[in-house]
Design a protein around this motif. Sequence first.
Motif, short mmCIF file in Angstrom:
data_model
loop_
_atom_site.label_atom_id
_atom_site.label_comp_id
_atom_site.label_asym_id
_atom_site.label_seq_id
_atom_site.Cartn_x
_atom_site.Cartn_y
_atom_site.Cartn_z
N ARG A 71 0.80 -1.18 -0.11
CA ARG A 71 0.12 0.02 0.12
C ARG A 71 0.99 1.35 -0.03
NH1 ARG A 71 -5.10 0.79 0.13
NH2 ARG A 71 -5.55 -1.28 0.56
N ASP A 72 2.06 1.24 0.79
CA ASP A 72 2.73 2.51 0.83
C ASP A 72 3.71 2.56 -0.47
OD1 ASP A 72 4.18 4.49 2.03
OD2 ASP A 72 5.87 2.91 2.17
N LEU A 73 3.93 1.13 -1.09
CA LEU A 73 4.85 1.55 -2.29
C LEU A 73 3.68 1.94 -3.34
CD1 LEU A 73 6.84 -1.87 -2.15
CD2 LEU A 73 7.60 0.27 -1.60
N ALA A 74 2.82 1.56 -3.34
CA ALA A 74 1.66 2.10 -4.47
C ALA A 74 1.61 3.61 -4.35
CB ALA A 74 0.41 1.49 -4.42
N ARG A 75 1.44 4.10 -2.97
CA ARG A 75 1.32 5.71 -2.80
C ARG A 75 2.68 6.38 -3.51
NH1 ARG A 75 -1.32 4.42 1.94
NH2 ARG A 75 0.75 4.40 3.17
N ARG A 76 3.88 5.74 -3.04
CA ARG A 76 4.93 6.27 -3.55
C ARG A 76 5.24 6.01 -5.08
NH1 ARG A 76 9.09 3.27 0.69
NH2 ARG A 76 10.64 4.37 -0.57
N ALA A 77 4.77 4.95 -5.62
CA ALA A 77 4.86 5.02 -7.08
C ALA A 77 4.16 5.98 -7.72
CB ALA A 77 4.41 3.59 -7.48
N THR A 79 3.62 8.99 -6.90
CA THR A 79 4.33 10.19 -6.80
C THR A 79 5.79 10.27 -7.49
OG1 THR A 79 5.30 9.85 -4.73
CG2 THR A 79 2.95 10.93 -4.88
N ALA A 80 6.14 9.08 -7.66
CA ALA A 80 7.78 9.15 -8.18
C ALA A 80 7.56 7.92 -9.27
CB ALA A 80 8.59 8.92 -7.07
N PRO A 81 6.87 7.83 -10.28
CA PRO A 81 6.73 6.79 -11.35
C PRO A 81 8.00 6.35 -11.80
CG PRO A 81 5.63 8.65 -12.28
CD PRO A 81 6.05 9.13 -10.82
N ALA A 82 9.04 7.43 -11.96
CA ALA A 82 10.37 7.26 -12.83
C ALA A 82 11.16 6.30 -11.83
CB ALA A 82 11.01 8.45 -13.15
N PHE A 83 10.90 6.52 -10.60
CA PHE A 83 12.10 5.69 -9.63
C PHE A 83 11.48 4.31 -9.64
CE2 PHE A 83 12.23 4.30 -5.28
CZ PHE A 83 13.89 4.07 -5.26
N PHE A 84 10.15 4.14 -9.74
CA PHE A 84 9.53 2.79 -9.64
C PHE A 84 9.64 1.96 -10.87
CE2 PHE A 84 8.26 4.02 -5.62
CZ PHE A 84 7.94 2.75 -4.88
N GLU A 85 9.91 2.91 -12.08
CA GLU A 85 10.22 2.29 -13.28
C GLU A 85 11.64 1.61 -13.33
OE1 GLU A 85 9.31 4.65 -16.84
OE2 GLU A 85 7.52 5.32 -16.36
N ALA A 86 12.46 2.58 -12.71
CA ALA A 86 13.96 2.21 -12.35
C ALA A 86 14.06 0.96 -11.52
CB ALA A 86 14.87 3.23 -11.85
N LEU A 87 13.27 0.80 -10.49
CA LEU A 87 13.41 -0.24 -9.67
C LEU A 87 12.74 -1.51 -10.44
CD1 LEU A 87 11.71 1.01 -6.14
CD2 LEU A 87 14.13 0.28 -6.71
N SER A 88 11.84 -1.20 -11.04
CA SER A 88 11.51 -2.54 -11.91
C SER A 88 12.51 -3.25 -12.84
CB SER A 88 10.18 -2.19 -12.54
OG SER A 88 9.75 -3.28 -13.46
N ALA A 89 13.09 -2.25 -13.37
CA ALA A 89 14.30 -2.65 -14.32
C ALA A 89 15.44 -3.15 -13.40
CB ALA A 89 14.80 -1.34 -15.20
N ILE A 95 9.22 -6.48 -8.80
CA ILE A 95 8.43 -5.76 -7.89
C ILE A 95 7.08 -5.56 -8.27
CG2 ILE A 95 8.28 -3.47 -6.76
CD1 ILE A 95 11.43 -3.60 -6.39
N ALA A 96 6.27 -5.51 -7.43
CA ALA A 96 4.63 -4.98 -7.87
C ALA A 96 4.37 -4.37 -6.62
CB ALA A 96 3.80 -6.52 -7.84
N PRO A 97 4.22 -2.89 -7.07
CA PRO A 97 4.13 -2.09 -5.98
C PRO A 97 2.55 -1.88 -5.97
CG PRO A 97 4.87 -0.54 -7.92
CD PRO A 97 4.80 -2.23 -8.07
#
Length: 143
Positions: A71-77, A79-89, A95-97
């Motif tokens: 739930r926290d990761l979804a909120r953070r994703a 607001t910071a989609p580029a960061f989570f795209e990088a995390l996915s890569a 990772i499934a936020p």
Amino acid sequence: MEVLLLKHASQMVDGALEHGRALECHPLTVAVLDPGGHLLALKREDDSGILRPDIATAKAWGALGMGAGGRDLARRAATAPAFFEALSAISGGRIAPVPGGVLVRDAAGHIIGAVGISGDHPDKDEACAVHAIESAGFTADCG
């Protein structure tokens, strides 16, 4: 620090599936990981989709990797989609936020594992994970 054992993981999986039936969820898949991200237990209900084991594991693995519930990761994703795209890569897509990945904490607050559930709406997946963790005597952390 307590250790998450196979007997605890098995209890969590069964508790999550039982709670899912009580909530009339679609068929669920439940994964329990140790603090190093290794699979301890996984069950896939009849008619649960073929991607559900990967999704459930990714929810739990992402929570462990980031030290925060889905739930926290979804909120953070959001607001910071580029960061989570990088995390996915970086993680090879592991990772499934989204809600449904819940950290397992011991009585002292240490992270000792995570539960990931996939199959229904993320809120229902998360509710089943929380129920499973708490019924096994641990603390659930959704973020």
